[in-house]
Design a protein around this motif. Sequence first.
Motif, PDB file in Angstrom:
ATOM      1  N   ALA B 133       0.839  -1.207   0.000  1.00 40.34           N
ATOM      2  CA  ALA B 133       0.000   0.000   0.000  1.00 40.34           C
ATOM      3  C   ALA B 133       0.874   1.257   0.000  1.00 40.34           C
ATOM      4  O   ALA B 133       0.563   2.251  -0.661  1.00 40.34           O
ATOM      5  CB  ALA B 133      -0.926  -0.011   1.211  1.00 40.34           C
ATOM      6  N   LYS B 134       1.984   1.184   0.712  1.00 33.82           N
ATOM      7  CA  LYS B 134       2.917   2.322   0.743  1.00 33.82           C
ATOM      8  C   LYS B 134       3.483   2.589  -0.656  1.00 33.82           C
ATOM      9  O   LYS B 134       3.614   3.744  -1.075  1.00 33.82           O
ATOM     10  CB  LYS B 134       4.041   2.014   1.738  1.00 33.82           C
ATOM     11  N   GLU B 136       1.975   1.830  -3.509  1.00 32.61           N
ATOM     12  CA  GLU B 136       0.864   2.404  -4.286  1.00 32.61           C
ATOM     13  C   GLU B 136       0.696   3.894  -4.006  1.00 32.61           C
ATOM     14  O   GLU B 136       0.487   4.691  -4.920  1.00 32.61           O
ATOM     15  CB  GLU B 136      -0.445   1.684  -3.943  1.00 32.61           C
ATOM     16  N   GLN B 137       0.797   4.258  -2.720  1.00 37.13           N
ATOM     17  CA  GLN B 137       0.580   5.655  -2.327  1.00 37.13           C
ATOM     18  C   GLN B 137       1.649   6.591  -2.891  1.00 37.13           C
ATOM     19  O   GLN B 137       1.422   7.793  -2.990  1.00 37.13           O
ATOM     20  CB  GLN B 137       0.576   5.773  -0.794  1.00 37.13           C
ATOM     21  N   ASN B 138       2.803   6.038  -3.228  1.00 38.58           N
ATOM     22  CA  ASN B 138       3.912   6.890  -3.669  1.00 38.58           C
ATOM     23  C   ASN B 138       4.148   6.871  -5.175  1.00 38.58           C
ATOM     24  O   ASN B 138       5.040   7.562  -5.662  1.00 38.58           O
ATOM     25  CB  ASN B 138       5.191   6.495  -2.930  1.00 38.58           C
TER      26      ASN B 138
END
Lengths: 352, 352
Positions: B133-134, B136-138
């Motif tokens: 998820a980290k 994806e967020q970046n």
Amino acid sequence: MEHELRIATIGTSAICERFLDAVAKTEGVCLAGCYSRALDRAKDFAQKHGAELAFDDLAELASSPDVDAVYIASPNALHGPQAKQLIASGKHVLVEKAFASNAAEAVEVFAAAKAAGLIAMEAMRNLYDPGFAKIEQNLDRLGTIRQATFRFSKITSRMARLLAGERVSQFDPLLSEGALMDIGIYTMEPAIAIFGQPKRVLAAGICMSVPGEPLDSAYGKIDLAGEVLLDYGDKVVNLSYGKVTDDLIPSQIQGETATLTIGALPNCSQLKLVTHVDAGMAYGTVGGAEEELPVVIPENDMVYELSFFRDAVAGKAEALKRVHQFQQVTCDALTTMDEARRQLGVRFPADK
Amino acid sequence: MEHELRIATIGTSAICERFLDAVAKTEGVCLAGCYSRALDRAKDFAQKHGAELAFDDLAELASSPDVDAVYIASPNALHGPQAKQLIASGKHVLVEKAFASNAAEAVEVFAAAKAAGLIAMEAMRNLYDPGFAKIEQNLDRLGTIRQATFRFSKITSRMARLLAGERVSQFDPLLSEGALMDIGIYTMEPAIAIFGQPKRVLAAGICMSVPGEPLDSAYGKIDLAGEVLLDYGDKVVNLSYGKVTDDLIPSQIQGETATLTIGALPNCSQLKLVTHVDAGMAYGTVGGAEEELPVVIPENDMVYELSFFRDAVAGKAEALKRVHQFQQVTCDALTTMDEARRQLGVRFPADK
């Protein structure tokens, strides 16, 4: 050879400046003259670097009795034709990578040089760097080699111009340029030098339309980045290169016994060998015993290729052996690059 | 759900042990029973882990009123058939990777689960890890993404047996195994989850003959390692995986603005984002401003996939959304793996 090797240059770019810095740092060679299409530029460049002669006529340079050898750093498309003209007039040639537009042209240049008893050599600096020999010396320690990745991508300082739709020389098929020819070659030649010709080449790339090129042009497409697989049957080598992103991970050669990482492929430095240790069941890669393979590399590593060139011209056996080995690498690498470009749809006027 | 989710296991291998460690560390789930083909083994395993029930008959497990869900860690070839049988009897299934032998089988299992109002989910731990998820967020911070490499190779502890010519389950096409299915999937699924289905797949691999398989068998070839290119037209992704060498370099996603490195892809940790800084002419990759993206990961990260499974079974919207997203990834990844295996010549009995 009784006197210093008198070298003239073709080109006035940053790489040519760097080459002349290497000339100044290398015994037995000196700068004799500079060529540029514009005589003023040739004169300025010659004066700046302390050369006597300036040329804007290649025939004049070729016939100059004060020049023994020429360093060719023109656009790729001119490398082959200029080298042939200079060889025909008895000059040795040190040609920037890519040596020629394609394999057929390279074979012609090498054949002409051989027939004339002259040296023709590609200035492929990471092959002549001492780190490359260090890699070769340690390959046996890796066990059966199964995979490798050779990597070099950096964002070009010309990115803004490129994105603005400007036609940029470094991405012009009429000049036999593009990412594979300009930066991919740093990954291709070490791979070919170590593993030879692959059985099969698989290429995929990021390409763009060439600004200003007519829609029906055969040269309307150029590559910005690419990924190539060299399939040897018993091993597979990945080449990753490009001019639109920064690659920040090492290159790597993976054997069944140990793995060699190459932190800086452009000058074959930052070498580390890690021998596998069996840790039983593991949920990640465990690796093993690490060993640094020290390589001392000067700020300007072009001194190595220049020294090999000087010694090969002087007929020294060790240098000649290496130069002949890498002449074959130049041809084999271009053969593989021809196939990769065919798959990418990037064509040059020099292609038959 | 009023009671804890009562899970039974299929399999007694190290990964199953690790899963039960995750069960012990996760609220709202408990171990109800254990299945093995040998009842003694099932009983020993159940006793060791404090389970009441032991099964050597899958139909009995499927019809047990004391089991809500089953974690399937049998050989890959059995995943699909076992999942279908259990779903038909009303059990939720959490299936180890690879979820099924091929895409067609995966689609069937998911369709059966959907029709029955049950959860079928692949235990693909690096997708459910918080580091994914980290990442994806970046992604938006990287600019236009052009290249990526997703990497996982480690020398199997079964290497000695393999080299001695022994038939090893993890390299048996009759069990739908091999390097791509077993370890390549850790590289394939994040790539598909981030970038979707590629336009084109290019695969090359290191394959061996399957010991003991007849010369005319359709299942005589298995892969030990491989390199795959996923061609998206505007970007190219390289997957590098295998069980015969150690890969010691990070995975990487390269954009026109920044590069993200993933030090440990199997649990999506050790993330670093480097934003490009224009340094003008440079002879290597300069990179830029480095930023660590902190990810806290426990020793046993299977707790994450298990928590998502528990919450999806409980009907929690957020978990269901993620599980549905990754069900599609499972199918798309297997579609791409089917094509890669076709190119490698690795076939399974389950292939139509």
